[in-house]
Design a protein around this motif. Structure first.
Motif, PDB file in Angstrom:
ATOM      1  N   PHE B  27       0.348  -8.677  50.221  1.00  0.00           N
ATOM      2  CA  PHE B  27      -0.743  -8.245  49.355  1.00  0.00           C
ATOM      3  C   PHE B  27      -1.920  -9.228  49.415  1.00  0.00           C
ATOM      4  N   GLU B 270      -1.688  -4.115  32.663  1.00  0.00           N
ATOM      5  CA  GLU B 270      -1.715  -4.118  34.116  1.00  0.00           C
ATOM      6  C   GLU B 270      -2.023  -5.513  34.640  1.00  0.00           C
ATOM      7  N   ASN B 271      -3.221  -5.971  34.354  1.00  0.00           N
ATOM      8  CA  ASN B 271      -3.587  -7.326  34.799  1.00  0.00           C
ATOM      9  C   ASN B 271      -4.489  -7.932  33.728  1.00  0.00           C
ATOM     10  N   GLN B 288     -10.682  -9.453  32.005  1.00  0.00           N
ATOM     11  CA  GLN B 288     -10.744  -9.271  33.452  1.00  0.00           C
ATOM     12  C   GLN B 288     -10.780  -7.825  33.888  1.00  0.00           C
ATOM     13  N   GLU B 289     -10.121  -6.951  33.153  1.00  0.00           N
ATOM     14  CA  GLU B 289     -10.052  -5.557  33.598  1.00  0.00           C
ATOM     15  C   GLU B 289     -11.379  -4.830  33.398  1.00  0.00           C
ATOM     16  N   PRO B 328     -20.675  -1.385  38.858  1.00  0.00           N
ATOM     17  CA  PRO B 328     -19.660  -2.400  38.588  1.00  0.00           C
ATOM     18  C   PRO B 328     -19.181  -3.166  39.829  1.00  0.00           C
ATOM     19  N   GLU B 329     -19.104  -4.472  39.662  1.00  0.00           N
ATOM     20  CA  GLU B 329     -18.402  -5.293  40.644  1.00  0.00           C
ATOM     21  C   GLU B 329     -16.994  -5.540  40.126  1.00  0.00           C
ATOM     22  N   GLY B 330     -16.078  -5.838  41.028  1.00  0.00           N
ATOM     23  CA  GLY B 330     -14.695  -5.968  40.607  1.00  0.00           C
ATOM     24  C   GLY B 330     -14.002  -7.202  41.156  1.00  0.00           C
ATOM     25  N   TYR B 331     -12.715  -7.053  41.274  1.00  0.00           N
ATOM     26  CA  TYR B 331     -11.829  -8.133  41.687  1.00  0.00           C
ATOM     27  C   TYR B 331     -12.183  -8.667  43.070  1.00  0.00           C
ATOM     28  N   GLU B 333     -15.011  -8.550  44.717  1.00  0.00           N
ATOM     29  CA  GLU B 333     -16.291  -9.250  44.715  1.00  0.00           C
ATOM     30  C   GLU B 333     -16.139 -10.651  44.136  1.00  0.00           C
TER      31      GLU B 333
ATOM     32  N   ASP C 290     -17.140   2.314  34.168  1.00  0.00           N
ATOM     33  CA  ASP C 290     -15.757   1.874  33.978  1.00  0.00           C
ATOM     34  C   ASP C 290     -14.870   2.729  34.883  1.00  0.00           C
ATOM     35  N   TYR C 293     -10.755   4.012  35.259  1.00  0.00           N
ATOM     36  CA  TYR C 293     -10.056   4.773  34.225  1.00  0.00           C
ATOM     37  C   TYR C 293     -10.397   6.257  34.342  1.00  0.00           C
ATOM     38  N   VAL C 323      -6.574  -2.464  46.065  1.00  0.00           N
ATOM     39  CA  VAL C 323      -5.842  -3.499  45.339  1.00  0.00           C
ATOM     40  C   VAL C 323      -5.106  -2.878  44.163  1.00  0.00           C
ATOM     41  N   PRO C 324      -4.071  -3.579  43.655  1.00  0.00           N
ATOM     42  CA  PRO C 324      -3.214  -2.963  42.629  1.00  0.00           C
ATOM     43  C   PRO C 324      -3.937  -2.715  41.320  1.00  0.00           C
ATOM     44  N   PHE C 325      -3.286  -1.943  40.474  1.00  0.00           N
ATOM     45  CA  PHE C 325      -3.796  -1.640  39.130  1.00  0.00           C
ATOM     46  C   PHE C 325      -4.203  -2.920  38.406  1.00  0.00           C
ATOM     47  N   GLY C 326      -5.185  -2.786  37.574  1.00  0.00           N
ATOM     48  CA  GLY C 326      -5.620  -3.920  36.768  1.00  0.00           C
ATOM     49  C   GLY C 326      -6.530  -4.887  37.497  1.00  0.00           C
ATOM     50  N   HIS C 327      -6.657  -4.744  38.786  1.00  0.00           N
ATOM     51  CA  HIS C 327      -7.594  -5.545  39.570  1.00  0.00           C
ATOM     52  C   HIS C 327      -8.760  -4.612  39.892  1.00  0.00           C
ATOM     53  N   PRO C 328      -9.788  -4.616  39.049  1.00  0.00           N
ATOM     54  CA  PRO C 328     -10.789  -3.551  39.136  1.00  0.00           C
ATOM     55  C   PRO C 328     -11.504  -3.462  40.481  1.00  0.00           C
ATOM     56  N   GLU C 329     -11.621  -2.240  40.962  1.00  0.00           N
ATOM     57  CA  GLU C 329     -12.511  -1.967  42.089  1.00  0.00           C
ATOM     58  C   GLU C 329     -13.815  -1.435  41.515  1.00  0.00           C
ATOM     59  N   GLY C 330     -14.891  -1.571  42.281  1.00  0.00           N
ATOM     60  CA  GLY C 330     -16.180  -1.199  41.730  1.00  0.00           C
ATOM     61  C   GLY C 330     -17.013  -0.343  42.666  1.00  0.00           C
TER      62      GLY C 330
END
Lengths: 392, 392, 392, 392
Positions: B27, B270-271, B288-289, B328-331, B333, C290, C293, C323-330
């Motif tokens: 991962f 989740e995280n 973080q989420e 939105p930017e995320g994990y 980024e 968001d 969700y 990436v897994p749940f809880g790691h936000p993608e944007g």
């Protein structure tokens, strides 16, 4: 949506209520009165609303209490009311903590049911004494841990009892406020004054004022018994005499563990009472400021939002629900439910009929547990956070 | 909205990168590669991607790595690459914890910059040794505590440093997950396997895997030094060998206090990495989420929602912001920002130029602090939660 | 959690990409480049990045494009690249709307696949002509309605197709922004300038810039065909030449109805694209800000929150999840998915292999529909909101 | 926090109230009674609670109404009460819509103040007639558009009047529910039965039941006059006789525009009344299901969350606030505020004293506007959505 009959249903006339404390300017007294009024179950007919005679008189006048039943001392009120044919059946005690005990004692000894604000007393000794007294009196003792009146709290309790989240492992309770971030007690605030005065509040500040609410809520919902605590109590505001921030680790009988945070110096938090409970099959999350929602998170399934009056709500919640889903109920309704439950019990007591087993309210025993929690946390903190047994 | 220039701006060609670990099915290796690629600052040219030769070969092929630079051992890779004229300038280490130390050592000794996943090592002794080694090597050591790359975390850090919330009193950090609620390590999950194996993870389970992230984030944002902890570590899942739930009380140098909760047995989470910081003038809250939002709550004023790229965002956040508000930017980024910061430092190192003082990334010293946090929490828990000094 | 293999899996080398527009200072060009880079599926090797020769040269230099492939005209680029053995396979068009058509035409006629920003063109006539051209060219035409790349949008689409909410009745789409609340086009903003200039944007302002996104998203998710619109387009800012607020009533073939609101003068809204769809058995709600969700509300059951990568996510979402749940993608990840899908189609086209039927991306036909939507709305508004047939 | 004195403050004894409709099993009647009781301002002393004599008698008994004041017809009640020395001062009308007019007429003609549920009547003609009657009667007419009682709605109104968001451009109002998604009226639901029956509801279904609430709220908050509507009313459920979904475009006098969506077939929506208003300087957003919050979004600044009783709340909100911030008030409190305002006006009327200018409640004129809104929307929809002038 299936809303049960209104909690007010009864044919036998309202309960005659007196009040001690709660004169003009008091916050919690006004709340108790609205709560008593909301479902039409009580009629306020007597009061010793203030230790100041003129304030007592004016407060009673404003509330429509007959002049002869506007007392200037609770002792006098207890004596006088207990000899009237139409005397009060119950008294609401809404004074600072250290007065709860003598007032409750006076009325219980006169055969009057007691509805008392929390925490139970200002010392653990008083709490034990009061519990003995209440038991031997044969009268009802209702402690207004009002947050147990919220429908979604009833829902959470029912779900946990039914095994919806399995065996509980972790309990995260918190109660965060901002209002004592500065030294408000020096500005003349009566509310802040007695809450930060050990002579009136007892040995605990934030832990007694709001920590007990969080503890009580966790106990009510989970049904777990608290075994030990390790606590770190702090007075962050310079010169403050009682804790304004409380960090507690908890160990429950049976192996569950938890944390409790109570703070009155957390800017941005208004009345942030929040409970999260996790078991080996799922979790539940609830926040007092948005009380009509309950998150249910069965492990391995999408999260579900259970709403007051909504499709996932069960019997325990619906019997204390007044209006349909989407029409939010709030703090006053939850508080009123404690009164409505008390009314049901008092009416049963009138005739000696059994109380509906669905009726639930916090009692003097819950009050003792709350005092034991405060006591153990204060002692643990004094012992640099050593794990400390809760209760006798 | 004022978005600063793209973090990728540079005229000097991408950094030549190698990777150890991260073969097919891993991962975090894939995450590192996307992070390295996102801003165009790195080119992956070599790898020892698996200890299994065939898997290493196939993984490299899939990633476009030349066959002669697909190594089967990290030692061989370090030697070979350090003698090529076009050899790697930096290596990304994405193995289980216990392998971090020997791999980092091998590359540092060959003059290669290191980008290493967290926690730093599996033992505190290794951590101290690695820190010494890194310092004496003159090479850069970047620890991928990726959550420090989020713009709103940079914002919070900048605001606190500027005094926006005054003197810090309370720090509430938490990191809740659900995925180890059942005994997943018995189902063949490689991810769960090594994380619950003391030989590979070290003495800490959840506290090392996620607790260190929460601790690092709290430290990064507040700038506070942790002084003592009182911890209660639990393995709730029967038969699990390392903690899956962590309750920690914290005392910081200077008087601030806090709580840290890390759990991998909290269904519905989740995280859930979350940080709340309260000072004597205001508070900050971040989750973080939903990373593009930062609550700023100056005491006595309405709450304000600061958004990434939005009107309240400042220089520290904007320099690591790629797209405008509302996009939105995320994990990934946030993770890429760690790589982008590393690239800036590596490019400066190419010529000996000074690094832009705005460049920030977690270092080997942060890694040592993380290991000291784990060590102190494990020792405190073994001593029944006694307050335990953190570090040497 | 079951995360599918990374979208980047391929053994055949990245797609050679050129770009027209997107020189220094441009917003959307930088976004396209990150999107193309994120999964490692493309290599940017040529560009006509600006009509200003010096700016074109410097932009190309900064991006690592070889000087001889830094063109100053798209025509020259199309000719030159189509004769190189290593010429580009696809071109990304990121110019203002009115240039889309001639550029796309030039490259399609040279046999180059096109990836084009939206809306398709600045006039409906151009759109029809381009669609004919694209079809006859045999080349791929990918329109970057990037919001269709979000996993939870794929999830919503899959659920609706599977009947999860029954027959659709109501579609509420909106896209609210604040950034044109004042006359920004007079302050030198290049972004605002061309978007409010009919010569560059076409007959629609907000309706073309963001209304088409909302319309496209609604169409993509529901699968419904829009039949008629009744529109009220307004330019609220004095002196603005194109609409900055759009109110549209919609009637779909089959009887569903809806509303679409697009505004660029709604203070407090950053990039508020939101879609709500209600059928006779349930509903779905999603908001771009968001994006991880998706609310699923089966009628008569508690609401469920489906999360990207989480327990309720299905195949269509998981195949585009990194990436897994809880790691936000944007936003960038969603945009990158459009590029990843394009790469899959282009690779299949290399060998004539069939494209995986799961691959989905907006095409020139979706672009035509978007232009028909704009056209019908503009005509309806000119006819005082009369219901107006959409398309030919 | 500055909470004003309780709205109940008065020395002159409660208002004597009668009720028409609202017998056992009715929803809105019970709500009116709680609202009347909550602040202690009213005493329910008479009722014609049901057209069924036995149900009328039992309902009155349960409510503690004296048997001789439990009437079986409203005409009889009006006559009898108006001749008693202790006769009712006000009547609450909680019948289906078509009965509002004759009941109100009977009591107004007997000199009794009227508190009437909405919509005002079932036809526009009745509305005009009733307005004339009310005006000439000299009695008070309070229409329970209860949502205007929420403190944060008062706050929004005050802010807009003070120019906080500048000149209004866009008004987005919506009211979404799910409960009529299936043909509930065929299952014996009394609530659904009359609401979908043109003979009892009038020409509008959802538009009358909930659309008028949304319209009234938008008018109350913005102070704008609605000029024209273009509407598309639909009965989605097969066989339903009145609209269950309403799409309306709005044009206000002065140039503002808006949309209104009301639906009773939107699964997942419980009581989703929501208002968003945007001006040239800022915006406001409010949602009924979370009524203690008001988003204020000044253009170019971070969003602010104003909370009931909190730091940003002003005089108009605080005078109708009962408990401190963070202690949520809900639907019943908002409803009770309408009653409390009515009580203030009635008490002033007792002596002819002027009413405190801060007192605000919806009147018969607001009811006429609501009926004109329904009428215009129904006519517009019948004319295929043609823009239709509202009112005379």
């Amino acid at each position: 949506m299936t809303i049960e009959a209104s909690p007010s249903a009864s044919s036998a006339g309202p309960v005659r209520l007196g009040m001690v404390g709660g004169g003009q300017g008091a916050f919690i007294g006004a709340v108790h009165r609205i709560a008593a009024r909301l479902d039409g179950e009580f009629q306020l007919v007597a009061g010793a609303l203030s230790s100041d005679p003129e304030r007592a008189r004016l407060s009673a006048l404003e509330l429509g209490i007959a002049p002869e039943r506007a007392y200037t001392s609770y002792e006098g009120m207890a004596r006088a009311e207990s000899t009237r044919r139409d005397g009060i059946e119950a008294v609401a005690i809404v004074t600072p903590n250290h007065v709860h005990f003598p007032v409750a004692k006076a009325f219980l000894e006169c055969g009057v049911h007691v509805i008392c604000d929390k925490p139970l007393t200002s010392t653990l000794e008083d709490a034990y004494a009061l519990a003995d007294l209440a038991k031997s009196s044969g009268r009802l003792f209702v402690l207004t841990h009002n947050y147990t009146g919220y429908p979604m709290i009833r829902q959470a309790r029912e779900m946990i009892a039914a095994g919806a989240i399995g065996t509980i492992r972790v309990v995260q309770a918190e109660y965060a406020q901002a209002w004592l971030t500065t030294k408000v007690e020096d500005t003349g605030s009566k509310q802040a004054g007695w809450r930060t005065d050990p002579a009136k509040s007892g040995a605990g500040g934030a832990i007694g004022d709001i920590g007990t609410h969080a503890f009580n809520l966790a106990s009510f919902v989970t049904g777990l018994d608290l075994d030990q605590v390790a606590a770190d109590l702090t007075a962050f505001v310079p010169g403050r005499r009682l804790d304004d921030n409380v960090h507690v680790l908890m160990r429950f009988a049976g192996g569950a563990k938890g944390m409790l945070w109570a703070s009155q110096v957390a800017p941005g938090n208004e009345n942030g009472l929040r409970l999260r409970v996790y078991g080996d099959r799922g979790g539940l999350e609830w926040a007092q400021e948005d009380p009509n929602y309950l998150w249910f998170t069965p492990h391995g399934e999408p999260k579900r939002l259970i709403t007051r009056g909504g499709d996932g709500a069960g019997a325990a919640a619906n019997r204390v629900t007044r209006v349909p889903f989407g029409h939010p109920e709030g703090y006053l309704e939850g508080f009123a439910t404690i009164y409505a439950e008390a009314a049901r019990a008092i009416r049963a007591a009138r005739t000696g009929a059994p109380v509906d087993p669905a009726v639930v309210y916090p009692t003097v025993e819950d009050g003792v547990k709350g005092m034991e929690f405060i006591d153990a946390a204060v002692r643990s903190s004094a012992a640099d956070g050593a794990w400390t047994k809760v209760g006798r």
